[in-house]
Write a protein that holds these residues in place. Structure first.
Motif, PDB file in Angstrom:
ATOM      1  N   GLU A 141       0.820  -1.308   0.135  1.00 43.14           N
ATOM      2  CA  GLU A 141       0.023   0.060   0.090  1.00 43.14           C
ATOM      3  C   GLU A 141       0.878   1.274  -0.167  1.00 43.14           C
ATOM      4  OE1 GLU A 141      -2.784  -3.138   0.733  1.00 43.14           O
ATOM      5  OE2 GLU A 141      -0.803  -2.677   1.493  1.00 43.14           O
ATOM      6  N   LYS A 142       1.969   1.260   0.583  1.00 42.56           N
ATOM      7  CA  LYS A 142       2.774   2.466   0.790  1.00 42.56           C
ATOM      8  C   LYS A 142       3.372   2.782  -0.474  1.00 42.56           C
ATOM      9  CE  LYS A 142       6.731   4.286   3.658  1.00 42.56           C
ATOM     10  NZ  LYS A 142       7.637   4.451   4.674  1.00 42.56           N
ATOM     11  N   ALA A 143       3.690   1.653  -1.183  1.00 43.87           N
ATOM     12  CA  ALA A 143       4.392   2.074  -2.441  1.00 43.87           C
ATOM     13  C   ALA A 143       3.633   2.649  -3.470  1.00 43.87           C
ATOM     14  CB  ALA A 143       5.278   0.714  -2.875  1.00 43.87           C
ATOM     15  N   PHE A 144       2.320   2.218  -3.676  1.00 47.85           N
ATOM     16  CA  PHE A 144       1.572   2.859  -4.329  1.00 47.85           C
ATOM     17  C   PHE A 144       1.077   4.205  -4.018  1.00 47.85           C
ATOM     18  CE2 PHE A 144       1.447  -1.548  -6.202  1.00 47.85           C
ATOM     19  CZ  PHE A 144       1.082  -1.474  -7.608  1.00 47.85           C
ATOM     20  N   LEU A 145       0.700   4.467  -2.796  1.00 48.77           N
ATOM     21  CA  LEU A 145       0.379   5.826  -2.388  1.00 48.77           C
ATOM     22  C   LEU A 145       1.305   6.852  -2.464  1.00 48.77           C
ATOM     23  CD1 LEU A 145      -2.094   4.923   0.722  1.00 48.77           C
ATOM     24  CD2 LEU A 145      -2.761   5.633  -1.527  1.00 48.77           C
ATOM     25  N   GLN A 146       2.594   6.355  -2.269  1.00 49.45           N
ATOM     26  CA  GLN A 146       3.980   7.314  -2.402  1.00 49.45           C
ATOM     27  C   GLN A 146       3.819   7.693  -3.899  1.00 49.45           C
ATOM     28  OE1 GLN A 146       6.899   5.076  -0.714  1.00 49.45           O
ATOM     29  NE2 GLN A 146       7.156   6.237   0.998  1.00 49.45           N
ATOM     30  N   HIS A 147       3.702   6.790  -4.727  1.00 50.55           N
ATOM     31  CA  HIS A 147       3.837   6.710  -6.214  1.00 50.55           C
ATOM     32  C   HIS A 147       2.681   7.691  -6.646  1.00 50.55           C
ATOM     33  CE1 HIS A 147       3.425   5.749 -10.535  1.00 50.55           C
ATOM     34  NE2 HIS A 147       4.757   5.805 -10.543  1.00 50.55           N
ATOM     35  N   ALA A 148       1.517   7.449  -6.144  1.00 47.15           N
ATOM     36  CA  ALA A 148       0.433   8.035  -6.640  1.00 47.15           C
ATOM     37  C   ALA A 148       0.364   9.596  -6.224  1.00 47.15           C
ATOM     38  CB  ALA A 148      -1.045   7.758  -6.236  1.00 47.15           C
ATOM     39  N   SER A 149       0.555   9.665  -4.813  1.00 45.51           N
ATOM     40  CA  SER A 149       0.714  11.302  -4.325  1.00 45.51           C
ATOM     41  C   SER A 149       1.654  11.997  -4.992  1.00 45.51           C
ATOM     42  CB  SER A 149       1.132  11.042  -2.918  1.00 45.51           C
ATOM     43  OG  SER A 149       1.034  12.224  -2.160  1.00 45.51           O
ATOM     44  N   TRP A 150       2.705  11.507  -5.285  1.00 38.50           N
ATOM     45  CA  TRP A 150       3.668  12.399  -6.183  1.00 38.50           C
ATOM     46  C   TRP A 150       3.255  12.543  -7.642  1.00 38.50           C
ATOM     47  CZ3 TRP A 150       7.116  15.890  -4.550  1.00 38.50           C
ATOM     48  CH2 TRP A 150       7.974  16.526  -5.463  1.00 38.50           C
ATOM     49  N   LYS A 151       2.765  11.497  -8.051  1.00 41.36           N
ATOM     50  CA  LYS A 151       2.495  11.541  -9.402  1.00 41.36           C
ATOM     51  C   LYS A 151       1.441  12.433  -9.756  1.00 41.36           C
ATOM     52  CE  LYS A 151       1.027   8.932 -13.384  1.00 41.36           C
ATOM     53  NZ  LYS A 151       0.672   7.476 -14.059  1.00 41.36           N
ATOM     54  N   LEU A 152       0.281  12.526  -8.777  1.00 42.69           N
ATOM     55  CA  LEU A 152      -1.061  13.396  -9.008  1.00 42.69           C
ATOM     56  C   LEU A 152      -0.906  14.571  -8.452  1.00 42.69           C
ATOM     57  CD1 LEU A 152      -3.448  10.649  -8.419  1.00 42.69           C
ATOM     58  CD2 LEU A 152      -2.928  11.383 -10.552  1.00 42.69           C
ATOM     59  N   TYR A 153      -0.181  14.681  -7.361  1.00 44.13           N
ATOM     60  CA  TYR A 153      -0.412  16.203  -6.583  1.00 44.13           C
ATOM     61  C   TYR A 153       1.151  16.782  -6.262  1.00 44.13           C
ATOM     62  CZ  TYR A 153      -4.722  13.615  -5.575  1.00 44.13           C
ATOM     63  OH  TYR A 153      -5.900  13.064  -5.590  1.00 44.13           O
ATOM     64  N   ARG A 154       2.055  15.997  -6.970  1.00 36.56           N
ATOM     65  CA  ARG A 154       3.598  16.496  -6.546  1.00 36.56           C
ATOM     66  C   ARG A 154       3.650  16.841  -5.022  1.00 36.56           C
ATOM     67  NH1 ARG A 154       4.228  14.474 -10.500  1.00 36.56           N
ATOM     68  NH2 ARG A 154       5.211  15.528 -12.534  1.00 36.56           N
ATOM     69  N   ALA A 155       3.154  15.946  -4.296  1.00 35.18           N
ATOM     70  CA  ALA A 155       3.318  16.177  -2.976  1.00 35.18           C
ATOM     71  C   ALA A 155       3.828  14.493  -2.271  1.00 35.18           C
ATOM     72  CB  ALA A 155       2.117  16.678  -2.152  1.00 35.18           C
ATOM     73  N   PRO A 156       4.672  14.586  -1.058  1.00 32.74           N
ATOM     74  CA  PRO A 156       4.841  13.316  -0.380  1.00 32.74           C
ATOM     75  C   PRO A 156       3.869  12.842   0.158  1.00 32.74           C
ATOM     76  CG  PRO A 156       5.670  15.027   0.890  1.00 32.74           C
ATOM     77  CD  PRO A 156       5.201  15.800  -0.598  1.00 32.74           C
ATOM     78  N   PHE A 157       3.908  11.511   0.602  1.00 30.87           N
ATOM     79  CA  PHE A 157       2.878  10.696   1.232  1.00 30.87           C
ATOM     80  C   PHE A 157       3.279  10.627   2.747  1.00 30.87           C
ATOM     81  CE2 PHE A 157       1.397   6.686   3.046  1.00 30.87           C
ATOM     82  CZ  PHE A 157       0.192   6.830   3.292  1.00 30.87           C
ATOM     83  N   LYS A 158       2.401  11.257   3.485  1.00 33.33           N
ATOM     84  CA  LYS A 158       2.848  11.650   4.846  1.00 33.33           C
ATOM     85  C   LYS A 158       2.275  11.051   6.043  1.00 33.33           C
ATOM     86  CE  LYS A 158       5.288  16.306   4.095  1.00 33.33           C
ATOM     87  NZ  LYS A 158       5.269  17.590   4.471  1.00 33.33           N
ATOM     88  N   HIS A 159       1.110  10.374   5.586  1.00 34.81           N
ATOM     89  CA  HIS A 159       0.476   9.727   6.982  1.00 34.81           C
ATOM     90  C   HIS A 159       1.293   8.586   7.500  1.00 34.81           C
ATOM     91  CE1 HIS A 159      -3.172  11.369   5.043  1.00 34.81           C
ATOM     92  NE2 HIS A 159      -3.837  10.998   5.860  1.00 34.81           N
ATOM     93  N   ARG A 160       0.964   8.498   8.905  1.00 35.32           N
ATOM     94  CA  ARG A 160       1.640   7.169   9.551  1.00 35.32           C
ATOM     95  C   ARG A 160       0.762   6.050   8.907  1.00 35.32           C
ATOM     96  NH1 ARG A 160       4.933   6.728  13.390  1.00 35.32           N
ATOM     97  NH2 ARG A 160       4.617   8.845  14.208  1.00 35.32           N
ATOM     98  N   LEU A 161       1.477   5.041   8.688  1.00 30.13           N
ATOM     99  CA  LEU A 161       1.234   3.744   8.022  1.00 30.13           C
ATOM    100  C   LEU A 161       1.956   2.392   8.732  1.00 30.13           C
ATOM    101  CD1 LEU A 161      -0.513   2.170   6.067  1.00 30.13           C
ATOM    102  CD2 LEU A 161       1.344   2.251   4.309  1.00 30.13           C
ATOM    103  N   VAL A 162       0.810   1.951   9.447  1.00 34.21           N
ATOM    104  CA  VAL A 162       1.322   0.922  10.397  1.00 34.21           C
ATOM    105  C   VAL A 162       1.085  -0.454   9.711  1.00 34.21           C
ATOM    106  CG1 VAL A 162       1.031  -0.275  12.757  1.00 34.21           C
ATOM    107  CG2 VAL A 162       0.776   2.125  12.582  1.00 34.21           C
ATOM    108  N   ASP A 163       2.133  -1.250   9.791  1.00 34.00           N
ATOM    109  CA  ASP A 163       1.900  -2.680   9.103  1.00 34.00           C
ATOM    110  C   ASP A 163       1.471  -3.692  10.340  1.00 34.00           C
ATOM    111  OD1 ASP A 163       2.243  -5.195   8.065  1.00 34.00           O
ATOM    112  OD2 ASP A 163       4.024  -4.488   6.690  1.00 34.00           O
ATOM    113  N   MET A 164       0.367  -4.345   9.988  1.00 36.75           N
ATOM    114  CA  MET A 164      -0.035  -5.472  10.887  1.00 36.75           C
ATOM    115  C   MET A 164       0.780  -6.162  11.322  1.00 36.75           C
ATOM    116  SD  MET A 164      -3.328  -4.963  12.452  1.00 36.75           S
ATOM    117  CE  MET A 164      -3.228  -6.645  12.904  1.00 36.75           C
ATOM    118  N   SER A 165       1.802  -6.648  10.441  1.00 33.54           N
ATOM    119  CA  SER A 165       2.704  -7.789  10.875  1.00 33.54           C
ATOM    120  C   SER A 165       3.431  -7.214  12.261  1.00 33.54           C
ATOM    121  CB  SER A 165       3.621  -7.855   9.662  1.00 33.54           C
ATOM    122  OG  SER A 165       4.479  -6.823   9.381  1.00 33.54           O
TER     123      SER A 165
END
Length: 233
Positions: A141-165
């Motif tokens: 999820e992180k890889a896709f949201l980082q890629h989309a956030s920069w591609k679409l909005y020219r902004a980094p993905f800044k939410h804290r993301l916790v892995d259930m593992s």
């Protein structure tokens, strides 16, 4: 209406540019107001999280793989908010592979009629606000949201993301749990609707609820405690 980030950035007039500017302005304001560090100290039993899942056409966003659906559910502490969910398909002009069709049950026609990735992500972030995000094996999820956030909005993905593992490793270090099915079965949850983004999000939310209690009973009561335990392992 598809959002072209270069259309907005060049300052052309029109409804698309106005809509795009609103999206970018909202997301940047949201990022400025985030207080990610504060979430480290909120008790897990009180922490608001968005448990989510994405379905994609593959594993590599930088090689053209796309998000085709997002599902999410709100959770506070160990309470899954069944009535507070988000789900959307995402427009794709590419044909799905037979494997993805079989895995997700989605059809090309459904995705061709769906809203654009920009519109869906904007709606998703409105739903998620500044809450902590949670996902099963979250690197995907992180890889896709980082890629989309920069591609679409020219902004980094800044939410804290916790892995259930992380939670599995701390609560039950001697138990090897990898797939979502394994985690569910280990905890007495009957897997349902697998590889549908919303159903997978709900399964993961049920697991989050269980492991919040397991960690709390161990004395691991905040995300700060969780991360500190991970450095020891």
């Amino acid at each position: 209406m598809t959002f072209d980030p270069f259309f907005f950035m060049k300052g052309f007039p029109g409804r698309a540019g106005a809509q795009s500017s609103q999206h970018v302005a909202y997301l940047r304001q949201l990022q400025r107001e985030m207080r990610v560090e504060e979430t480290l100290h909120i008790p897990l039993t009180e922490l608001n999280v968005i448990v989510f899942d994405i379905e994609t056409t593959g594993f590599y966003p930088d090689q053209g793989d796309q998000i085709i659906s997002i599902g999410a559910v709100k959770v506070k502490g160990d309470e899954v908010k069944e009535g507070e969910t988000f789900y959307s398909l995402i427009k794709s002009e590419k044909k799905l592979s037979d494997d993805i069709k079989q895995l997700t049950g989605l059809k090309d026609e459904q995705l061709q009629e769906a809203p654009s990735l920009s519109e869906v992500l904007f709606q998703f972030f409105q739903f998620a606000k500044d809450y902590t995000l949670v996902a099963h094996h979250a690197n995907h999820e992180k890889a896709f949201l980082q890629h989309a956030s920069w591609k679409l909005y020219r902004a980094p993905f800044k939410h804290r993301l916790v892995d259930m593992s992380f939670l599995y490793k701390i609560a039950e270090p001697d138990v090897k749990l990898i797939t979502l099915e394994e985690c569910c079965e280990h905890n007495g949850i009957l897997p349902f609707g697998r590889h549908h983004a919303l159903y997978d999000a709900k399964l993961t939310a049920m697991l989050w609820s269980i492991y919040v209690n397991k960690l709390t009973q161990m004395g691991c009561t905040t995300l700060k405690d969780l991360y500190e335990q991970l450095t020891i392992k």
